[in-house]
Design an enzyme around this catalytic site. Structure first.
Site, PDB file in Angstrom:
ATOM      1  N   HIS A  24     -28.910 -41.324   3.717  1.00  0.00           N
ATOM      2  CA  HIS A  24     -28.926 -39.879   3.440  1.00  0.00           C
ATOM      3  C   HIS A  24     -27.565 -39.230   3.696  1.00  0.00           C
ATOM      4  O   HIS A  24     -27.328 -38.118   3.238  1.00  0.00           O
ATOM      5  CB  HIS A  24     -30.074 -39.161   4.162  1.00  0.00           C
ATOM      6  CG  HIS A  24     -29.880 -38.866   5.613  1.00  0.00           C
ATOM      7  ND1 HIS A  24     -30.366 -39.675   6.620  1.00  0.00           N
ATOM      8  CD2 HIS A  24     -29.262 -37.845   6.247  1.00  0.00           C
ATOM      9  CE1 HIS A  24     -30.070 -39.148   7.795  1.00  0.00           C
ATOM     10  NE2 HIS A  24     -29.396 -38.036   7.601  1.00  0.00           N
ATOM     11  N   ASP A  51     -32.650 -46.563   6.207  1.00  0.00           N
ATOM     12  CA  ASP A  51     -31.729 -45.448   5.961  1.00  0.00           C
ATOM     13  C   ASP A  51     -30.274 -45.840   6.266  1.00  0.00           C
ATOM     14  O   ASP A  51     -29.698 -45.413   7.257  1.00  0.00           O
ATOM     15  CB  ASP A  51     -32.155 -44.245   6.806  1.00  0.00           C
ATOM     16  CG  ASP A  51     -31.568 -42.932   6.297  1.00  0.00           C
ATOM     17  OD1 ASP A  51     -30.585 -42.986   5.527  1.00  0.00           O
ATOM     18  OD2 ASP A  51     -32.069 -41.867   6.682  1.00  0.00           O
ATOM     19  N   SER A 103     -26.773 -38.478  12.713  1.00  0.00           N
ATOM     20  CA  SER A 103     -27.207 -39.418  11.687  1.00  0.00           C
ATOM     21  C   SER A 103     -26.095 -40.387  11.379  1.00  0.00           C
ATOM     22  O   SER A 103     -24.947 -39.983  11.195  1.00  0.00           O
ATOM     23  CB  SER A 103     -27.613 -38.691  10.423  1.00  0.00           C
ATOM     24  OG  SER A 103     -28.939 -38.306  10.530  1.00  0.00           O
TER      25      SER A 103
END
Ligand code: ARG
Ligand code: ASP
Length: 706
Positions: free
Chosen positions: A85, A221, A641
């Protein structure tokens, strides 16, 4: 005697101290503040292994990736891992209906196939220093806030200039603890960063927005990039002559995994937290701001989804936009639930009463909380109106384009600015659906009209209703007449002479919407909003100082502010509700349980089904399965992230990418019972690279712990 005893008990129980595993610590202070505790919890390295300005240390393997994520280097040739992402924008930019990397994944099979990404930047931290004394030099208590901040800005600039002088580094001075302390950060930025690999979205975004912020999770991810440098190993703009960057340090990969209770830490760039805000600020968030923003986004998301269902092209065009809008929308819901469940408003009110009792006879502090509370009440209507303008008017894409064309005086643009403008227009229309925008505009302006008090209503909404009978009819007509929905018309327009462009854009029906809302925002909302906040900010500085003075033995961690931090904790399940316990690990079995070819979010690639059927897991097999994701008690937030999650020896266990839904409250209040960060296990990442991507050659440049 009794009092003493109680006091001792309180100290022993650690009342008021930082709760286990809470906090995001500055790497250069970890040796002084936290290393003993880390080691007591299992950490096997030293503070110097984490951060050292002279020798390579773990910090040299960590980068700030673009503006909102973290990445880490895993090879001597600049190979970098981050989340799917986080690389989504880049993957999407190379995707089209014919060449759909978002759907099918992308794997460069040689260095020549790695894809450059203009505008993408990664930053390494070279060093950081406490510069509080220098920043506050010449600041006197008698100064007004304006004089004080001017002086601080002047000092900071001088410090930054000196730190970057005669180097290619970038320096920035940042406030901590609301300006009670200042640190200098020196960065080295690289701008040739190429896309090396990405799994299909059905792996990298598996579970989509349904599973986002949730546990149990099964998302792969991750995406892979490579940092390139000039032949001298220094940063250089993209050039085919550039070579893979040789980092001072890269991470060793552990394929051993971690068991429940094992020590872990996350090293990365958390964005923003608000751990010390007052009960009034939380109350606005929980009772007003969040509920309204959630409602507005629900409406927008429904419109997008309906149109995305109708066409593949729209689905690709709006994939990123949908994910972005949905992400905060869902986060706010979890945050609200958590803050209410944990009674955080009351908890803060009680702490504030204690503070006020302590501050009663202290001239410096007695006034702080009553003033803060009064200011928050004053702020509320402006904060509410501001939220509404951003979430409604700001959601109309057309307005964004109009702003870009109406704001500048076209006669004054230089060549570079013209180029930027043309690029902006091309990018805009690459991912634009006039149908979605029209429907969104109607609904958002209706909600604005319905929910925002009279004093914040722009004239145009009343005009719309008077002239057309309804906002819907007015906006429909606007979209029929405006030239801003047509790429052809805009490109024709840009061929006119600058004077004529100025005139034409201002005559468009969008211009009035733009002007009315802007006038309202700039004269009726923002000035008051800013004025009140300018009074709030210095009070927080005093409040924070008071809290620290009151609890001298407590080690306060600074709020996240996009600077490099270490959070540590352990792999740990949790009980989200009565009678339910969440295990800390998920596995490939769970992917198969969710797999459903008829549900977009759960439709995995056939190749994964085949590997599962054959149990063909190669060297990634663990107890007959493959581990996928795991949770731990590390205190993280947005920006973390892509951060590495590491074991006691500093070896890479996986990539942090999310928190559980109940955890999102940790931006305001970390609850050790339920706050968990979610990481994808490196073994699943390697399995996907190897078995799904067929890019196992990339593993040859990685270093594995034995
Ligand atoms: N919730 C994560 C974070 O805040 C991941 C968001 C991306 N994933 C998604 N399904 N939208 O950024
Ligand atoms: N998903 C977030 C990010 O993109 C991480 C988090 O908020 O926990 O940084």
């Amino acid at each position: 005697m009794r009092k003493r005893f109680t006091l001792l008990l309180i100290l022993l129980l650690g009342f008021g101290s930082v709760r286990a595993d809470e906090g995001m610590w500055l790497p250069n202070l970890i040796g002084k503040l936290k290393i003993k505790d880390m080691q007591a919890q299992g950490f096997q390295l030293t503070a110097k292994d984490l951060y050292d300005v002279n020798e390579g240390s773990l910090k040299d393997a960590i980068v700030r990736f673009s503006s909102g994520c973290t990445g880490e280097l895993v090879s001597a040739d600049g190979l970098l891992l981050t989340n799917h992402h986080c690389g989504y924008g880049q993957i999407q930019a190379y995707s089209s209906v014919e060449n759909d990397y978002l759907t099918h994944g992308f794997w460069a099979m040689s260095r020549e196939q790695e894809l450059p990404n203009p505008g993408l930047k990664v930053s390494f931290l070279v060093r950081m220093d406490d510069v509080t004394k220098q920043v506050l030099r010449g600041v006197r208590p008698s100064m007004t806030e304006q004089q004080r901040s001017d002086k601080i800005a002047e000092n900071s600039l001088a410090i930054e200039e000196k730190a970057a002088a005669n180097t290619h580094y970038r320096a920035s001075v940042e406030p901590f603890y609301y300006g009670n302390q200042y640190f200098l950060f020196v960065y080295e930025d690289f701008e040739d960063v190429r896309l090396v690999g990405a799994p299909p979205s059905s792996i990298g975004k598996f579970g989509g927005d349904t599973d986002n912020w949730m546990w149990p999770r099964h998302t792969g991810d991750f995406s892979i990039f490579r940092v390139y440098a000039g032949p001298d190993n220094k940063p250089a703009p993209y050039s085919p002559e550039n070579v893979p960057y040789q980092p001072k340090r890269f991470l060793t990969v552990s394929t051993q995994g971690a068991a429940e209770g094992d020590f872990t830490f996350v090293y990365g760039f958390p964005g923003r937290t608000y751990e010390y805000i007052t009960s009034e600020a939380v109350r606005y968030m929980v009772e007003k701001g969040n509920p309204h923003k959630i409602n507005l986004r629900t409406i927008r998301l429904n419109i997008m989804s309906e149109e995305q269902e109708k066409s593949v092209q729209t689905r690709i065009q709006y994939a990123f936009k949908h994910a972005r809008v949905a992400n905060s929308w869902k986060k706010w819901q979890g945050e609200m639930k958590g803050l209410i469940r944990r009674n955080v408003i009351r908890e803060k009110e009680e702490a504030e009463l204690d503070f006020m009792a302590w501050a009663q006879n202290k001239k410096e502090y007695a006034h702080v909380l009553p003033e803060l509370n009064a200011l928050y009440r004053e702020l509320e209507p402006y904060a509410f109106a501001r939220d509404y303008v951003n979430e409604t008017y700001g959601a109309i894409e057309l307005v964004g384009l109009a702003t870009t064309l109406i704001t500048p005086d076209m006669t004054e643009l230089d060549e570079r600015q013209w180029n930027n403008l043309h690029n902006y227009v091309a990018d805009f229309f690459k991912n634009y659906s006039p149908v979605i925008d029209r429907r969104t505009a109607i609904r958002m302006l209706q909600e604005y009209d319905r929910n925002v008090p009279e004093m914040f209503q722009p004239a145009i909404l009343a005009d719309y209703k008077n002239q057309y009978g309804s906002i819907e009819a007015a906006v429909d007509d606007l979209f029929d007449r405006t030239m801003f929905v047509s790429q052809d018309q805009i490109e024709e327009l840009l061929k006119l002479d600058p004077e004529a462009i100025n005139v034409a854009v201002k005559a468009d029906p969008v211009a009035q919407l733009y002007q009315d809302f802007n006038r309202l925002y700039r004269s009726g909302i923002l000035p008051e909003y800013n004025r009140i906040n300018r009074e709030i900010t210095p009070l927080y500085r005093v409040y924070m100082k008071g809290m620290m003075e009151r609890e001298k033995s407590r080690i306060f961690y600074p709020d996240a502010n996009s600077t490099l931090r270490i959070a540590y904790g352990k792999v740990n399940g949790y009980a989200p509700m009565d009678a339910v316990y969440y295990e800390p690990y998920t596995s490939i079995e769970g992917i198969m349980e969710k797999d459903d070819p008829h549900v977009y979010d759960y439709d995995i690639p056939q190749s994964l089904r085949d590997l599962y059927a054959a149990k063909d897991y190669g060297r990634w097999k663990v107890n007959g399965s493959v581990p996928v994701c795991f949770i731990a008690t590390n205190h993280t937030t947005g920006g973390n992230s892509g951060s590495p999650i590491l074991n006691a020896k500093g070896e890479l266990l996986g990539l942090n990418f999310d928190r559980t839904w109940e955890s999102t409250m940790s931006d305001v209040r970390y609850d050790p019972e339920i706050c968990r960060n979610i990481s994808v296990d490196i073994r699943y990442v390697l399995f996907v690279i190897d078995k799904i991507g067929g890019a196992g050659y990339l593993l040859n440049e990685m270093r594995f712990a034995e």
